[in-house]
Design an enzyme around this catalytic site. Structure first.
Site, short mmCIF file in Angstrom:
data_model
loop_
_atom_site.label_atom_id
_atom_site.label_comp_id
_atom_site.label_asym_id
_atom_site.label_seq_id
_atom_site.Cartn_x
_atom_site.Cartn_y
_atom_site.Cartn_z
N HIS A 65 -34.80 2.07 19.32
CA HIS A 65 -33.32 3.01 19.32
C HIS A 65 -32.69 2.45 20.47
CE1 HIS A 65 -31.21 6.38 20.87
NE2 HIS A 65 -30.71 6.48 19.44
N GLU A 68 -30.85 -0.77 19.47
CA GLU A 68 -29.96 -0.58 18.49
C GLU A 68 -28.51 -0.14 19.13
OE1 GLU A 68 -27.90 3.47 16.45
OE2 GLU A 68 -30.38 3.22 16.27
N HIS A 69 -28.69 0.80 20.04
CA HIS A 69 -27.35 1.22 21.03
C HIS A 69 -26.91 -0.26 21.86
CE1 HIS A 69 -27.39 5.47 21.60
NE2 HIS A 69 -28.00 5.22 20.67
N GLU A 141 -29.08 12.25 24.88
CA GLU A 141 -29.21 12.60 23.28
C GLU A 141 -30.66 12.90 23.02
OE1 GLU A 141 -29.40 9.24 19.26
OE2 GLU A 141 -28.62 8.52 21.29
#
Length: 428
Positions: A65, A68-69, A141
Protein backbone atom coordinates in the site's frame (compact mmCIF):
# COMPACT_ATOMS: atom_id res chain seq x y z
CA UNK A 1 -1.30 -10.54 -31.07
CA UNK A 2 -3.51 -13.57 -30.56
CA UNK A 3 -7.18 -12.88 -31.26
CA UNK A 4 -9.74 -14.93 -29.30
CA UNK A 5 -13.46 -14.79 -30.08
CA UNK A 6 -16.23 -15.48 -27.54
CA UNK A 7 -19.43 -15.60 -29.63
CA UNK A 8 -21.67 -16.38 -26.64
CA UNK A 9 -20.61 -13.12 -24.97
CA UNK A 10 -20.09 -11.15 -28.21
CA UNK A 11 -16.58 -10.34 -26.96
CA UNK A 12 -13.14 -10.37 -28.55
CA UNK A 13 -9.86 -10.48 -26.65
CA UNK A 14 -6.42 -9.67 -28.06
CA UNK A 15 -3.54 -11.04 -26.01
CA UNK A 16 0.24 -11.09 -26.23
CA UNK A 17 3.15 -11.74 -23.91
CA UNK A 18 5.96 -9.34 -24.76
CA UNK A 19 9.66 -10.20 -24.81
CA UNK A 20 10.03 -8.52 -21.39
CA UNK A 21 7.42 -10.89 -19.91
CA UNK A 22 4.51 -8.42 -19.69
CA UNK A 23 1.10 -9.81 -20.66
CA UNK A 24 -1.03 -7.37 -22.65
CA UNK A 25 -4.79 -7.90 -22.93
CA UNK A 26 -7.04 -5.65 -25.04
CA UNK A 27 -10.84 -5.84 -25.24
CA UNK A 28 -11.96 -3.62 -28.16
CA UNK A 29 -15.24 -1.77 -27.68
CA UNK A 30 -15.91 -0.12 -31.01
CA UNK A 31 -17.80 3.16 -31.00
CA UNK A 32 -17.34 3.93 -27.30
CA UNK A 33 -15.60 7.17 -26.35
CA UNK A 34 -14.39 5.95 -22.95
CA UNK A 35 -11.10 4.08 -22.80
CA UNK A 36 -9.77 2.42 -19.66
CA UNK A 37 -6.36 0.95 -18.88
CA UNK A 38 -5.27 -1.10 -15.85
CA UNK A 39 -1.58 -1.73 -15.13
CA UNK A 40 -1.51 -4.37 -12.42
CA UNK A 41 1.08 -6.25 -10.40
CA UNK A 42 0.56 -9.66 -8.85
CA UNK A 43 1.59 -8.26 -5.47
CA UNK A 44 -0.49 -7.27 -2.46
CA UNK A 45 -0.33 -6.76 1.26
CA UNK A 46 0.00 -10.46 2.13
CA UNK A 47 3.23 -10.85 0.15
CA UNK A 48 5.71 -9.79 2.81
CA UNK A 49 8.16 -12.69 2.45
CA UNK A 50 10.02 -13.30 -0.79
CA UNK A 51 13.34 -14.23 -2.32
CA UNK A 52 15.20 -12.49 -5.13
CA UNK A 53 18.65 -13.16 -6.59
CA UNK A 54 19.27 -15.86 -4.02
CA UNK A 55 18.49 -13.63 -1.03
CA UNK A 56 15.50 -13.89 1.32
CA UNK A 57 13.55 -10.79 2.33
CA UNK A 58 10.98 -10.04 5.05
CA UNK A 59 9.27 -6.71 4.46
CA UNK A 60 7.15 -4.87 7.04
CA UNK A 61 3.37 -5.12 6.77
CA UNK A 62 1.89 -2.32 4.66
CA UNK A 63 4.64 -2.00 2.04
CA UNK A 64 2.40 -2.81 -0.95
CA UNK A 65 0.00 0.00 0.00
CA UNK A 66 2.89 2.37 0.82
CA UNK A 67 4.35 1.68 -2.62
CA UNK A 68 1.02 2.45 -4.26
CA UNK A 69 1.08 5.91 -2.66
CA UNK A 70 4.71 6.61 -3.52
CA UNK A 71 4.56 5.52 -7.16
CA UNK A 72 2.77 8.78 -7.99
CA UNK A 73 6.03 10.65 -7.28
CA UNK A 74 8.37 11.19 -10.22
CA UNK A 75 11.78 12.91 -10.35
CA UNK A 76 11.67 16.66 -10.85
CA UNK A 77 8.66 17.11 -8.53
CA UNK A 78 6.33 16.02 -11.31
CA UNK A 79 2.68 15.71 -10.30
CA UNK A 80 1.36 12.58 -12.01
CA UNK A 81 -2.29 13.29 -11.22
CA UNK A 82 -1.97 16.82 -12.59
CA UNK A 83 -0.36 15.50 -15.77
CA UNK A 84 -3.26 13.08 -16.30
CA UNK A 85 -5.74 15.89 -15.64
CA UNK A 86 -4.01 18.05 -18.24
CA UNK A 87 -4.56 15.22 -20.73
CA UNK A 88 -8.26 15.12 -19.84
CA UNK A 89 -7.94 11.85 -17.93
CA UNK A 90 -8.64 10.70 -14.39
CA UNK A 91 -6.28 8.31 -12.60
CA UNK A 92 -6.27 6.31 -9.41
CA UNK A 93 -4.92 3.13 -7.80
CA UNK A 94 -5.79 0.55 -5.17
CA UNK A 95 -4.06 -2.11 -3.12
CA UNK A 96 -5.78 -5.34 -2.11
CA UNK A 97 -4.52 -8.29 -0.12
CA UNK A 98 -3.04 -9.89 -3.25
CA UNK A 99 -2.95 -7.31 -6.06
CA UNK A 100 -2.03 -3.67 -6.72
CA UNK A 101 -3.61 -1.82 -9.64
CA UNK A 102 -2.98 1.56 -11.28
CA UNK A 103 -5.46 2.82 -13.84
CA UNK A 104 -6.78 5.74 -15.86
CA UNK A 105 -9.85 6.47 -17.94
CA UNK A 106 -10.04 9.00 -20.76
CA UNK A 107 -11.91 9.97 -23.89
CA UNK A 108 -8.95 11.59 -25.67
CA UNK A 109 -5.13 11.52 -25.67
CA UNK A 110 -5.18 7.77 -24.97
CA UNK A 111 -1.65 7.06 -26.26
CA UNK A 112 -0.14 9.84 -24.13
CA UNK A 113 -2.07 8.65 -21.07
CA UNK A 114 -0.92 5.07 -21.62
CA UNK A 115 2.70 6.15 -21.87
CA UNK A 116 2.34 8.16 -18.65
CA UNK A 117 0.77 5.20 -16.82
CA UNK A 118 3.56 2.87 -17.87
CA UNK A 119 6.20 5.47 -17.06
CA UNK A 120 5.18 6.34 -13.52
CA UNK A 121 4.43 2.79 -12.39
CA UNK A 122 7.78 1.55 -13.68
CA UNK A 123 9.82 4.48 -12.31
CA UNK A 124 10.61 4.09 -8.60
CA UNK A 125 11.62 7.35 -6.98
CA UNK A 126 11.80 7.43 -3.19
CA UNK A 127 13.64 9.94 -1.01
CA UNK A 128 13.99 9.94 2.77
CA UNK A 129 12.01 13.17 2.94
CA UNK A 130 9.11 12.02 0.75
CA UNK A 131 8.86 8.62 2.45
CA UNK A 132 8.75 10.28 5.88
CA UNK A 133 6.08 12.72 4.69
CA UNK A 134 3.96 9.84 3.37
CA UNK A 135 4.24 8.09 6.73
CA UNK A 136 2.16 10.80 8.34
CA UNK A 137 -0.48 10.57 5.62
CA UNK A 138 -0.77 6.78 5.94
CA UNK A 139 -0.80 7.05 9.72
CA UNK A 140 -3.88 9.24 9.41
CA UNK A 141 -5.41 6.73 6.99
CA UNK A 142 -4.85 3.95 9.53
CA UNK A 143 -6.57 6.10 12.16
CA UNK A 144 -9.57 6.59 9.88
CA UNK A 145 -9.67 2.84 9.24
CA UNK A 146 -9.66 2.14 12.97
CA UNK A 147 -12.70 4.42 13.34
CA UNK A 148 -14.65 2.73 10.49
CA UNK A 149 -16.92 -0.04 11.84
CA UNK A 150 -17.12 -1.80 8.45
CA UNK A 151 -13.33 -2.15 8.42
CA UNK A 152 -12.98 -3.07 12.09
CA UNK A 153 -15.64 -5.80 12.00
CA UNK A 154 -13.89 -7.56 9.08
CA UNK A 155 -10.35 -7.09 10.37
CA UNK A 156 -11.42 -8.49 13.75
CA UNK A 157 -13.00 -11.43 11.93
CA UNK A 158 -9.88 -12.47 10.03
CA UNK A 159 -7.69 -11.93 13.07
CA UNK A 160 -9.89 -14.38 14.98
CA UNK A 161 -10.22 -16.84 12.06
CA UNK A 162 -6.58 -17.19 11.07
CA UNK A 163 -3.53 -18.14 13.08
CA UNK A 164 -0.80 -17.67 10.46
CA UNK A 165 -2.05 -16.22 7.21
CA UNK A 166 -1.02 -12.55 6.75
CA UNK A 167 -4.64 -11.57 6.05
CA UNK A 168 -4.59 -11.12 9.84
CA UNK A 169 -2.78 -7.80 9.29
CA UNK A 170 -4.65 -4.86 7.69
CA UNK A 171 -3.74 -3.94 4.11
CA UNK A 172 -2.48 -0.56 5.36
CA UNK A 173 -0.19 -2.21 7.90
CA UNK A 174 -0.09 -0.89 11.45
CA UNK A 175 1.27 2.27 13.03
CA UNK A 176 4.27 0.22 14.15
CA UNK A 177 5.03 -1.56 10.87
CA UNK A 178 4.85 1.53 8.66
CA UNK A 179 7.62 3.08 10.78
CA UNK A 180 9.91 0.32 9.55
CA UNK A 181 9.40 1.25 5.89
CA UNK A 182 12.38 3.00 4.31
CA UNK A 183 13.31 3.99 0.73
CA UNK A 184 15.50 0.87 0.59
CA UNK A 185 12.55 -1.37 1.52
CA UNK A 186 10.39 0.25 -1.17
CA UNK A 187 13.10 -0.07 -3.84
CA UNK A 188 13.58 -3.77 -2.98
CA UNK A 189 9.86 -4.59 -3.21
CA UNK A 190 9.46 -2.60 -6.42
CA UNK A 191 12.38 -4.45 -8.00
CA UNK A 192 10.92 -7.80 -6.90
CA UNK A 193 7.31 -7.35 -7.97
CA UNK A 194 7.08 -4.51 -10.50
CA UNK A 195 9.06 -6.40 -13.13
CA UNK A 196 7.06 -6.76 -16.37
CA UNK A 197 6.94 -10.54 -15.97
CA UNK A 198 4.87 -10.10 -12.79
CA UNK A 199 2.45 -7.60 -14.33
CA UNK A 200 -0.51 -7.30 -16.67
CA UNK A 201 -1.65 -4.42 -18.86
CA UNK A 202 -5.36 -4.59 -19.64
CA UNK A 203 -7.17 -2.07 -21.88
CA UNK A 204 -10.89 -1.84 -22.68
CA UNK A 205 -12.17 0.60 -25.29
CA UNK A 206 -12.03 1.66 -28.92
CA UNK A 207 -8.27 1.24 -29.33
CA UNK A 208 -5.83 -0.49 -31.67
CA UNK A 209 -4.55 -3.62 -29.84
CA UNK A 210 -1.30 -3.72 -31.79
CA UNK A 211 -0.61 -0.08 -30.92
CA UNK A 212 -1.16 -0.81 -27.20
CA UNK A 213 1.40 -3.63 -27.29
CA UNK A 214 3.84 -1.49 -29.27
CA UNK A 215 3.61 1.40 -26.79
CA UNK A 216 4.13 -1.00 -23.88
CA UNK A 217 7.28 -2.43 -25.44
CA UNK A 218 8.62 1.02 -26.31
CA UNK A 219 7.99 2.30 -22.79
CA UNK A 220 9.21 -0.73 -20.82
CA UNK A 221 11.87 -2.15 -23.13
CA UNK A 222 12.42 -5.76 -24.17
CA UNK A 223 14.56 -6.95 -21.26
CA UNK A 224 13.03 -9.64 -19.03
CA UNK A 225 13.84 -8.72 -15.43
CA UNK A 226 14.00 -11.17 -12.50
CA UNK A 227 10.80 -11.53 -10.44
CA UNK A 228 10.68 -12.08 -6.70
CA UNK A 229 9.51 -15.51 -5.56
CA UNK A 230 6.79 -15.20 -2.95
CA UNK A 231 7.22 -17.31 0.18
CA UNK A 232 3.82 -18.61 1.34
CA UNK A 233 4.31 -20.64 4.48
CA UNK A 234 0.68 -20.06 5.42
CA UNK A 235 -0.76 -23.54 6.03
CA UNK A 236 -3.83 -23.25 8.26
CA UNK A 237 -6.13 -25.78 9.92
CA UNK A 238 -9.77 -25.43 8.90
CA UNK A 239 -10.76 -24.67 12.49
CA UNK A 240 -10.76 -21.10 13.85
CA UNK A 241 -8.51 -20.10 16.77
CA UNK A 242 -11.39 -18.01 18.13
CA UNK A 243 -15.02 -18.77 17.17
CA UNK A 244 -16.24 -15.33 18.17
CA UNK A 245 -14.92 -11.80 18.71
CA UNK A 246 -16.80 -8.74 19.91
CA UNK A 247 -15.93 -5.03 20.05
CA UNK A 248 -17.81 -1.85 20.93
CA UNK A 249 -17.96 1.22 18.71
CA UNK A 250 -20.20 4.20 18.02
CA UNK A 251 -22.76 2.41 15.86
CA UNK A 252 -26.54 2.82 15.76
CA UNK A 253 -27.18 -0.92 16.01
CA UNK A 254 -25.10 -4.10 16.24
CA UNK A 255 -23.37 -5.21 13.05
CA UNK A 256 -21.66 -8.48 12.22
CA UNK A 257 -19.48 -10.48 9.83
CA UNK A 258 -19.96 -14.25 9.85
CA UNK A 259 -17.62 -16.53 7.92
CA UNK A 260 -16.78 -20.18 7.33
CA UNK A 261 -13.16 -21.04 6.68
CA UNK A 262 -12.49 -22.71 3.31
CA UNK A 263 -9.49 -24.42 1.76
CA UNK A 264 -7.34 -22.17 -0.48
CA UNK A 265 -8.26 -22.53 -4.12
CA UNK A 266 -4.99 -22.45 -6.00
CA UNK A 267 -5.12 -21.63 -9.72
CA UNK A 268 -6.50 -22.94 -13.00
CA UNK A 269 -9.84 -24.27 -14.18
CA UNK A 270 -10.43 -26.46 -11.12
CA UNK A 271 -9.94 -23.55 -8.75
CA UNK A 272 -12.27 -21.26 -10.69
CA UNK A 273 -14.91 -23.98 -10.83
CA UNK A 274 -14.70 -24.33 -7.05
CA UNK A 275 -15.06 -20.56 -6.70
CA UNK A 276 -18.19 -20.54 -8.84
CA UNK A 277 -19.60 -23.53 -6.95
CA UNK A 278 -19.02 -21.58 -3.73
CA UNK A 279 -20.75 -18.49 -5.16
CA UNK A 280 -23.79 -20.59 -5.99
CA UNK A 281 -23.66 -22.25 -2.56
CA UNK A 282 -23.79 -18.81 -0.93
CA UNK A 283 -26.80 -17.94 -3.08
CA UNK A 284 -28.55 -21.20 -2.17
CA UNK A 285 -27.88 -20.77 1.54
CA UNK A 286 -28.51 -17.10 2.24
CA UNK A 287 -29.05 -15.27 -1.06
CA UNK A 288 -31.87 -12.74 -1.37
CA UNK A 289 -34.25 -15.25 -2.92
CA UNK A 290 -33.36 -18.11 -0.58
CA UNK A 291 -35.77 -19.65 1.92
CA UNK A 292 -33.50 -18.65 4.81
CA UNK A 293 -33.18 -15.00 3.76
CA UNK A 294 -36.95 -14.57 3.66
CA UNK A 295 -37.35 -16.29 7.04
CA UNK A 296 -34.67 -14.18 8.75
CA UNK A 297 -36.08 -11.00 7.22
CA UNK A 298 -39.63 -11.76 8.33
CA UNK A 299 -38.39 -12.51 11.87
CA UNK A 300 -36.55 -9.18 11.99
CA UNK A 301 -33.15 -10.81 12.45
CA UNK A 302 -31.74 -9.16 9.30
CA UNK A 303 -32.57 -6.12 7.19
CA UNK A 304 -31.68 -4.91 3.71
CA UNK A 305 -28.02 -4.49 4.76
CA UNK A 306 -27.60 -8.29 4.84
CA UNK A 307 -25.62 -9.92 2.05
CA UNK A 308 -22.85 -12.36 1.39
CA UNK A 309 -20.82 -14.44 -0.98
CA UNK A 310 -17.52 -16.22 -1.41
CA UNK A 311 -14.24 -14.40 -0.85
CA UNK A 312 -10.91 -15.72 -2.08
CA UNK A 313 -7.46 -14.28 -1.42
CA UNK A 314 -4.06 -15.75 -2.20
CA UNK A 315 -3.71 -18.60 0.27
CA UNK A 316 -7.15 -18.43 1.92
CA UNK A 317 -10.87 -18.37 1.22
CA UNK A 318 -14.12 -17.96 3.12
CA UNK A 319 -17.89 -18.11 2.78
CA UNK A 320 -18.94 -14.76 4.22
CA UNK A 321 -22.11 -12.88 5.13
CA UNK A 322 -22.60 -9.59 6.92
CA UNK A 323 -25.17 -7.04 7.96
CA UNK A 324 -26.90 -5.36 10.90
CA UNK A 325 -28.70 -7.51 13.46
CA UNK A 326 -29.80 -7.34 17.07
CA UNK A 327 -29.05 -11.06 17.38
CA UNK A 328 -26.16 -12.15 15.14
CA UNK A 329 -25.80 -15.37 17.11
CA UNK A 330 -29.33 -16.37 16.14
CA UNK A 331 -28.42 -15.65 12.50
CA UNK A 332 -25.42 -17.96 12.86
CA UNK A 333 -27.54 -20.76 14.29
CA UNK A 334 -30.14 -20.36 11.54
CA UNK A 335 -27.45 -20.57 8.83
CA UNK A 336 -25.97 -23.73 10.36
CA UNK A 337 -29.43 -25.27 10.60
CA UNK A 338 -30.36 -24.36 7.02
CA UNK A 339 -27.11 -25.83 5.70
CA UNK A 340 -27.92 -29.11 7.44
CA UNK A 341 -31.39 -29.05 5.91
CA UNK A 342 -30.07 -28.45 2.39
CA UNK A 343 -27.47 -31.19 2.86
CA UNK A 344 -30.18 -33.58 4.00
CA UNK A 345 -32.90 -32.70 1.49
CA UNK A 346 -30.88 -31.50 -1.48
CA UNK A 347 -31.41 -28.48 -3.69
CA UNK A 348 -34.69 -28.42 -5.65
CA UNK A 349 -34.07 -28.62 -9.39
CA UNK A 350 -36.02 -25.42 -10.06
CA UNK A 351 -34.00 -23.45 -7.48
CA UNK A 352 -30.74 -24.84 -8.83
CA UNK A 353 -31.51 -23.87 -12.44
CA UNK A 354 -32.80 -20.43 -11.45
CA UNK A 355 -29.67 -19.69 -9.42
CA UNK A 356 -27.38 -20.70 -12.26
CA UNK A 357 -29.26 -18.54 -14.74
CA UNK A 358 -29.27 -15.60 -12.33
CA UNK A 359 -25.55 -15.89 -11.51
CA UNK A 360 -24.60 -16.24 -15.17
CA UNK A 361 -26.81 -13.26 -16.05
CA UNK A 362 -25.16 -11.07 -13.40
CA UNK A 363 -21.70 -11.85 -14.74
CA UNK A 364 -22.77 -11.18 -18.31
CA UNK A 365 -24.35 -7.85 -17.31
CA UNK A 366 -21.14 -7.00 -15.49
CA UNK A 367 -19.37 -6.94 -18.86
CA UNK A 368 -21.24 -3.69 -19.60
CA UNK A 369 -18.91 -2.02 -17.08
CA UNK A 370 -15.43 -1.25 -18.39
CA UNK A 371 -14.10 -1.15 -14.82
CA UNK A 372 -15.61 -4.49 -13.80
CA UNK A 373 -14.38 -6.13 -17.00
CA UNK A 374 -10.83 -4.84 -16.57
CA UNK A 375 -10.72 -5.81 -12.90
CA UNK A 376 -11.98 -9.33 -13.45
CA UNK A 377 -9.67 -10.00 -16.40
CA UNK A 378 -6.71 -8.96 -14.23
CA UNK A 379 -7.77 -10.86 -11.11
CA UNK A 380 -8.49 -14.08 -13.01
CA UNK A 381 -5.33 -13.77 -15.10
CA UNK A 382 -3.26 -14.14 -11.93
CA UNK A 383 -5.33 -17.24 -11.12
CA UNK A 384 -4.34 -18.65 -14.52
CA UNK A 385 -7.84 -18.43 -15.97
CA UNK A 386 -9.30 -16.66 -19.00
CA UNK A 387 -12.25 -14.80 -17.49
CA UNK A 388 -14.34 -14.83 -20.67
CA UNK A 389 -14.60 -18.61 -20.32
CA UNK A 390 -16.88 -18.32 -17.28
CA UNK A 391 -20.07 -19.46 -19.11
CA UNK A 392 -18.61 -22.89 -19.88
CA UNK A 393 -17.61 -23.35 -16.23
CA UNK A 394 -21.10 -22.45 -15.01
CA UNK A 395 -22.65 -24.96 -17.40
CA UNK A 396 -20.57 -27.77 -15.89
CA UNK A 397 -21.59 -27.17 -12.26
CA UNK A 398 -24.09 -29.62 -10.78
CA UNK A 399 -26.50 -29.28 -7.86
CA UNK A 400 -24.63 -32.13 -6.16
CA UNK A 401 -21.41 -30.06 -6.17
CA UNK A 402 -23.19 -27.17 -4.47
CA UNK A 403 -24.61 -29.41 -1.74
CA UNK A 404 -21.25 -31.15 -1.25
CA UNK A 405 -19.61 -27.75 -0.75
CA UNK A 406 -22.17 -26.76 1.90
CA UNK A 407 -21.80 -30.12 3.65
CA UNK A 408 -18.02 -29.73 3.81
CA UNK A 409 -17.74 -26.04 4.69
CA UNK A 410 -20.75 -24.89 6.73
CA UNK A 411 -19.73 -26.46 10.01
CA UNK A 412 -19.53 -25.00 13.49
CA UNK A 413 -15.82 -25.69 13.84
CA UNK A 414 -15.10 -23.65 10.68
CA UNK A 415 -17.31 -20.76 11.76
CA UNK A 416 -16.22 -17.38 13.11
CA UNK A 417 -18.47 -14.51 14.15
CA UNK A 418 -17.33 -10.89 14.53
CA UNK A 419 -19.75 -8.44 16.16
CA UNK A 420 -19.59 -4.68 16.68
CA UNK A 421 -21.95 -3.62 19.45
CA UNK A 422 -23.03 -0.06 20.25
CA UNK A 423 -21.02 1.61 23.00
CA UNK A 424 -24.30 2.12 24.86
CA UNK A 425 -27.55 0.32 24.24
CA UNK A 426 -29.33 1.95 21.33
CA UNK A 427 -26.06 3.62 20.24
CA UNK A 428 -26.59 6.57 22.57
Amino acid sequence: MTRIEYPELDETLYQQTLANGLTVCVVPRKGFTKRLAYFVTDYGSVHTQYSLDGKDYQSPAGVAHYLEHKMFDLPGNRDVSAEFAALGASTNAFTSYDMTAYYFSCTENFDACLRLLLEFVSTPYFTEESVEKERGIIDQEIGMNEDAPDSVVFENLVRAMYARHPIRVPILGTRETIRQITPEVLYSCHRAFYAPGNMLLCVVGDVDPEAVARIAEQQLGREALPVGKKQKDWAEPMTCPRPEITAKMEVAMPMFNLAFKCEPLGTGDGAIREEMVADLAAEALFGESSELYLKLYEEGLIDSSFGGGFETIDGCAMLLCSGDSDDARAVREAILSQAEKLTREGLPEGDYLRMKRSALGRRIRGLDSFDATCFRICAYHFSDFDYFRFPEIYRQITAEEIIAFLARVVKRERCCLSIIEPVCEGGE
